[in-house]
Design an enzyme around this catalytic site. Structure first.
Site, mmCIF file in Angstrom:
data_model
loop_
_atom_site.group_PDB
_atom_site.id
_atom_site.type_symbol
_atom_site.label_atom_id
_atom_site.label_comp_id
_atom_site.label_asym_id
_atom_site.label_seq_id
_atom_site.Cartn_x
_atom_site.Cartn_y
_atom_site.Cartn_z
ATOM 1 N N HIS A 1 39.000 -0.421 47.288
ATOM 2 C CA HIS A 1 38.006 0.139 46.379
ATOM 3 C C HIS A 1 36.936 -0.915 46.143
ATOM 4 O O HIS A 1 37.255 -2.101 46.033
ATOM 5 C CB HIS A 1 38.666 0.532 45.041
ATOM 6 C CG HIS A 1 37.841 1.464 44.229
ATOM 7 N ND1 HIS A 1 36.825 1.036 43.426
ATOM 8 C CD2 HIS A 1 37.871 2.817 44.121
ATOM 9 C CE1 HIS A 1 36.273 2.081 42.841
ATOM 10 N NE2 HIS A 1 36.893 3.172 43.251
ATOM 11 N N ASP B 1 42.724 8.381 45.542
ATOM 12 C CA ASP B 1 42.761 9.395 46.593
ATOM 13 C C ASP B 1 44.015 9.336 47.449
ATOM 14 O O ASP B 1 44.302 10.277 48.181
ATOM 15 C CB ASP B 1 41.519 9.283 47.479
ATOM 16 C CG ASP B 1 40.354 10.017 46.861
ATOM 17 O OD1 ASP B 1 40.595 10.809 45.935
ATOM 18 O OD2 ASP B 1 39.217 9.807 47.301
#
Ligand code: ACO
Length: 384
Positions: free
Chosen positions: A266, A320
């Site tokens: 991320h 996700d």
């Protein structure tokens, strides 16, 4: 010439590190892995709140009292139905359209069918924001049923937001655990600071445009594979791996070939994404109830190997990684994963749009000019 040229000004590619707003909506601590909405840790909201309550919190800035909460839920229910004109249009779309294209177009259409389009007060902005959040599940489910050759199902006012979405998709009232897991996934996706889609919506709103135009921009931005869509690719990866025994060799080979493992890493989080931590526990409960732990076990094995190999580089599962697993086991088709993200995030987008418009200044950055200057204009006959 007074053009900005390279070297004169600092240029930040992708606006990295550029501060473009002051906001009291959410805060991300990427080093420690914390996320708070309006002062409340995401763990607390996932444990005690509902999507509707969290949506009120994000939009209005405080947790609702009982009366406010009941009124807000009622507003979401009353606004869930689609205008007959919108139903007419959705039935004429090409049935192989991507559902993200469908919702982007339908939110844009809301501007045409809006009863108070000329009202620009703060209250009118809230009303429009609520309408978008209320209608998104109905649009997604309606299109999904139409493309399957089935009748559209009207929202049921006796169901909550998450239950209603699953009901309108399938025609069946969901079991308690399925509805709870979706509710939590929606809370976890409702807001995430100045990401690309939020910023895009804010840029549109900053010209004093309207909520529908701003959210149309945001949906268009979320559609791109660099933003929404990693969860879909996690499921493709699990298909490719095929079995628990293949996980180790697949991941080791992929890392050796410098391939990115979907659902990991991320830009902001360099620790475990707190949303992934919460969703992982619920993904387990859901998969166990459905009697199919294969994907979950593969996920855990991938996570173990990845943390061993690249955890020290700050690469951990992101939200996700487990959301794809959850949506799959809720029976949601893969091309509807990103529309579900949009449905949840619509309230975060609106909160930022409304907040920015209250102290608005049009966004107007500049570019460094690296083209020629003072070229001679030749008549067309003399050009080669
Ligand atoms: N798998 C393996 N290695 C990775 C991964 C990954 N998923 N992500 C980053 N790395 C490695 C890179 O190869 C790089 O290694 P190096 O320094 O040895 O070259 C290092 O970590 C830094 O990677 P960057 O790509 O520079 O990190 P950046 O912050 O730009 O990217 C991103 C973040 C786009 C999320 C990236 O981690 C990625 O592509 N992940 C996979 C896709 C994904 O899951 N996206 C969903 C994000 S969450 C969300 O949008 C809701």
């Amino acid at each position: 010439m007074g053009c900005l040229t390279a070297g004169e000004q600092k240029y930040s590619r992708g606006l990295e590190g550029v501060i473009a707003a002051i906001s009291s909506i959410s805060c991300i601590d990427g080093e420690e892995g914390h996320l708070i909405y309006r002062g409340y840790p995401i763990e607390v909201l996932a444990k005690y709140s509902t999507y509707e309550e969290t949506a009120f919190l994000l939009l209005k800035g405080h947790l609702p009292n009982k009366k406010e909460y009941e009124e807000f839920k009622q507003q979401l229910k009353e606004n869930a139905k689609l205008h007959p004109g919108m139903i007419d249009v959705i039935t004429k779309f090409m049935m192989d359209a991507h559902p993200m294209d469908v919702i982007r177009s339908m939110v844009s259409l809301m501007g045409v069918f809006c009863p108070d389009k000329k009202e620009h007060t703060l209250e009118a902005k809230y009303q429009k924001a609520i309408r978008v959040t209320a209608k998104l599940p109905t649009m997604i489910a309606a299109f999904h049923r139409l493309r399957e050759g089935k009748e559209i199902i009207d929202p049921d006012p006796n169901l909550n937001y998450a239950e209603n979405f699953l009901y309108m998709m399938t025609g069946e009232k969901p079991d308690e655990l399925s509805a709870k897991v979706l509710d939590i996934a929606l809370i976890l996706h409702a807001e995430h600071g100045m990401n690309a889609s939020t910023f895009s919506g804010m840029v549109t709103a900053s010209s004093l445009s309207d909520i529908y135009s701003a959210i149309t921009s945001a949906i268009g931005t979320l559609k791109g594979p660099l933003h929404g869509g990693a969860n879909e690719r996690v499921m493709h990866m699990l298909d490719e791996i095929g079995s628990l025994e293949n996980v180790k060799s697949y991941i080791e080979n992929a890392l050796a070939e410098k391939k990115k493992i979907m659902g990991f890493g991320h830009r902001v989080y360099k620790a475990y994404d707190p949303r992934a931590k919460i969703l992982k526990d619920w993904a387990y409960k859901l998969c166990e109830m459905k009697g199919d732990l294969m994907h979950f076990k593969m996920g855990e094995e991938i996570e173990k190997i990845m943390i061993e190999k690249v955890g020290k580089k700050g690469i951990y599962p992101n939200v996700d990684f487990y959301s794809g697993l959850v949506y799959t086991h809720l029976g949601i088709p893969r091309d509807i994963f990103t529309p579900v993200f949009a449905m949840a995030r619509s309230i975060g987008w609106s909160a930022h749009i409304v907040e920015y418009m209250e102290a608005n200044r049009i966004y107007r950055p500049r570019a460094i000019y690296n083209g020629p200057i003072d070229l001679e204009y030749k008549p067309i006959e003399e050009r080669e």
